[in-house]
Design a protein around this motif. Structure first.
Motif, short mmCIF file in Angstrom:
data_model
loop_
_atom_site.label_atom_id
_atom_site.label_comp_id
_atom_site.label_asym_id
_atom_site.label_seq_id
_atom_site.Cartn_x
_atom_site.Cartn_y
_atom_site.Cartn_z
N SER A 8 0.76 -1.24 0.33
CA SER A 8 -0.37 -0.45 -0.23
C SER A 8 1.08 1.29 -0.51
O SER A 8 1.05 2.40 -0.59
CB SER A 8 -0.94 0.14 1.19
OG SER A 8 -0.52 0.68 2.50
N LEU A 9 1.76 1.23 0.82
CA LEU A 9 2.63 2.27 1.00
C LEU A 9 3.80 2.69 -0.74
O LEU A 9 3.69 3.51 -0.90
CB LEU A 9 4.26 2.33 1.87
CG LEU A 9 3.09 1.96 3.43
CD1 LEU A 9 5.03 2.47 4.47
CD2 LEU A 9 2.16 2.78 3.46
N VAL A 10 4.31 1.53 -0.91
CA VAL A 10 4.55 1.89 -2.54
C VAL A 10 3.84 2.53 -3.95
O VAL A 10 3.65 3.04 -4.30
CB VAL A 10 5.13 0.24 -3.07
CG1 VAL A 10 5.57 0.43 -4.89
CG2 VAL A 10 6.18 0.05 -2.44
N HIS A 11 2.00 1.74 -3.54
CA HIS A 11 1.52 1.74 -4.86
C HIS A 11 0.94 4.16 -4.49
O HIS A 11 0.12 4.71 -5.25
CB HIS A 11 -0.04 1.20 -4.67
CG HIS A 11 0.23 0.22 -5.52
ND1 HIS A 11 -1.05 -0.73 -6.48
CD2 HIS A 11 1.55 0.24 -5.96
CE1 HIS A 11 0.11 -1.96 -6.37
NE2 HIS A 11 0.92 -1.53 -7.16
N ASP A 12 0.98 4.15 -2.45
CA ASP A 12 0.25 5.35 -2.28
C ASP A 12 1.19 6.28 -2.52
O ASP A 12 1.16 7.26 -2.82
CB ASP A 12 0.14 5.17 -0.91
CG ASP A 12 -1.01 6.33 -0.59
OD1 ASP A 12 -1.88 6.84 -0.55
OD2 ASP A 12 0.09 7.32 0.24
N ASP A 13 3.02 6.20 -2.70
CA ASP A 13 3.53 7.10 -2.97
C ASP A 13 3.56 7.32 -5.04
O ASP A 13 4.50 8.38 -5.48
CB ASP A 13 4.87 6.86 -3.29
CG ASP A 13 5.53 6.52 -1.44
OD1 ASP A 13 4.57 7.38 -0.92
OD2 ASP A 13 5.88 5.93 -1.09
N ASP A 20 4.70 10.81 -3.67
CA ASP A 20 5.84 11.46 -2.81
C ASP A 20 6.45 10.68 -3.11
O ASP A 20 7.61 9.71 -3.81
CB ASP A 20 5.63 10.78 -1.57
CG ASP A 20 5.62 11.32 -0.18
OD1 ASP A 20 6.72 12.24 -0.31
OD2 ASP A 20 4.45 11.67 0.61
N ASP A 21 7.89 11.71 -2.74
CA ASP A 21 9.79 10.56 -3.24
C ASP A 21 10.15 10.67 -2.31
O ASP A 21 10.58 9.59 -2.89
CB ASP A 21 10.15 12.44 -3.86
CG ASP A 21 9.63 12.85 -5.66
OD1 ASP A 21 8.84 12.07 -6.04
OD2 ASP A 21 9.70 13.97 -5.57
N ILE A 22 9.67 10.34 -0.86
CA ILE A 22 10.33 10.25 -0.38
C ILE A 22 9.63 9.55 0.81
O ILE A 22 8.30 9.34 0.76
CB ILE A 22 11.02 11.57 0.94
CG1 ILE A 22 11.66 12.45 -0.12
CG2 ILE A 22 11.92 10.54 1.68
CD1 ILE A 22 11.61 13.68 0.92
N ARG A 23 10.05 8.03 1.56
CA ARG A 23 9.79 6.53 1.84
C ARG A 23 10.52 6.59 3.28
O ARG A 23 11.45 5.54 2.84
CB ARG A 23 8.83 5.80 1.35
CG ARG A 23 8.19 4.62 1.89
CD ARG A 23 7.73 5.02 3.12
NE ARG A 23 6.11 6.17 2.43
CZ ARG A 23 4.40 5.97 2.71
NH1 ARG A 23 4.75 5.95 3.67
NH2 ARG A 23 3.90 6.90 2.43
N HIS A 24 10.04 6.31 4.13
CA HIS A 24 11.67 5.74 5.93
C HIS A 24 12.74 6.77 4.66
O HIS A 24 13.47 5.65 4.83
CB HIS A 24 11.70 4.26 5.66
CG HIS A 24 10.26 3.83 5.55
ND1 HIS A 24 10.09 2.39 5.15
CD2 HIS A 24 9.09 4.08 6.62
CE1 HIS A 24 9.15 1.92 5.90
NE2 HIS A 24 8.14 3.23 6.42
N THR A 29 10.05 3.50 -4.25
CA THR A 29 10.32 2.97 -5.39
C THR A 29 9.95 3.49 -6.43
O THR A 29 11.07 2.93 -7.73
CB THR A 29 9.08 1.43 -5.11
OG1 THR A 29 9.43 1.05 -3.25
CG2 THR A 29 9.32 0.99 -6.38
N HIS A 30 9.07 4.29 -6.84
CA HIS A 30 9.15 4.88 -8.43
C HIS A 30 10.40 5.76 -8.50
O HIS A 30 10.37 5.77 -9.39
CB HIS A 30 7.38 5.09 -8.77
CG HIS A 30 6.79 6.47 -7.68
ND1 HIS A 30 6.87 6.68 -6.71
CD2 HIS A 30 7.39 7.77 -8.52
CE1 HIS A 30 6.50 8.00 -6.32
NE2 HIS A 30 7.28 8.59 -7.21
#
Length: 222
Positions: A8-13, A20-24, A29-30
């Motif tokens: 869900s986070l990968v798709h949400d970004d 969104d370009d930043i996660r953790h 991923t994209h």
């Protein structure tokens, strides 16, 4: 559940969602790869979740495995996380009251948290009373978690949080903080965490980790 959460986070970004370009604290991923890879990675994680639940190593009884699959499908699908995400996207620029925000978050994040809590009851073939207590705990803790998340989004910074902050306000989305204010929201989160813990009374010390989790969600910094 962790596979579904990360999918869900990968798709949400993705640009089509929250863009969104930043996660953790790292490129999402994209951004690290490309959009097609992010879509396929999310799809692979979602299907892996059900592969794990259906594996006989998860539980020797097929009926138990089927119940886990059923509950996760409900939590992740149109009546759970995906439904909540659709409401969230549709709510941009619209005014939601506290009831609307609560319903949105119960679907978007609360349903998956509920599955995580109830899965142990399913695996242990717990009584209806224990199953209900865990569901009630998850309901209150899930809302406490989301209020705390809204507080972090309003008060923290991108470096500490590891993701972009202030995006809900920029998109015109209503949050618990925007409706209740910081002080009232913080008090509500504490009250819900305490209430969640009370639901665990019948488990004695066996539920100490869940009690600690309820405290953690309202004190975390990232």
């Amino acid at each position: 559940a962790e596979c579904v959460h990360i999918y869900s986070l990968v798709h949400d970004d993705l640009p089509a969602m929250d863009d969104d370009d930043i996660r953790h604290g790292l490129p999402s991923t994209h951004r690290e790869y490309d959009e097609a890879t992010a879509i396929l990675a999310g799809d692979a994680l979602l299907t892996l979740a059900f592969d794990i639940l259906a594996d006989p190593e998860t539980h020797e009884r097929a009926r138990v495995r089927v119940e886990l699959v059923r509950r996760l499908a409900h939590a992740a699908g149109a009546h759970g996380m995906v439904g909540g995400q659709m409401i969230d996207l549709a709510s941009e620029g619209r005014e939601l009251d506290i009831g609307g925000i609560t319903r949105l978050q119960q679907l978007k994040t609360g349903a998956l948290i509920s599955f995580c809590c109830e899965a142990g009851a399913v695996l242990g073939r717990a009584s209806a009373e224990a199953d209900h207590a865990l569901h009630a705990y998850a309901h209150d803790m899930g809302l406490a978690y989301q209020i705390a998340d809204d507080l972090l989004d309003a008060e923290s910074d991108a470096q500490t949080l590891g993701k972009t902050v202030g995006k809900d306000a920029a998109a015109g989305k209503a949050t618990f903080v925007s409706i209740m204010g910081v002080d009232r929201a913080r008090g509500q989160a504490r009250m819900l965490a305490d209430q969640a813990i009370q639901h665990l009374d019948l488990f004695d010390e066996r539920a100490d980790l869940l009690r600690q989790a309820a405290h953690f969600v309202i004190t975390r910094r990232n």
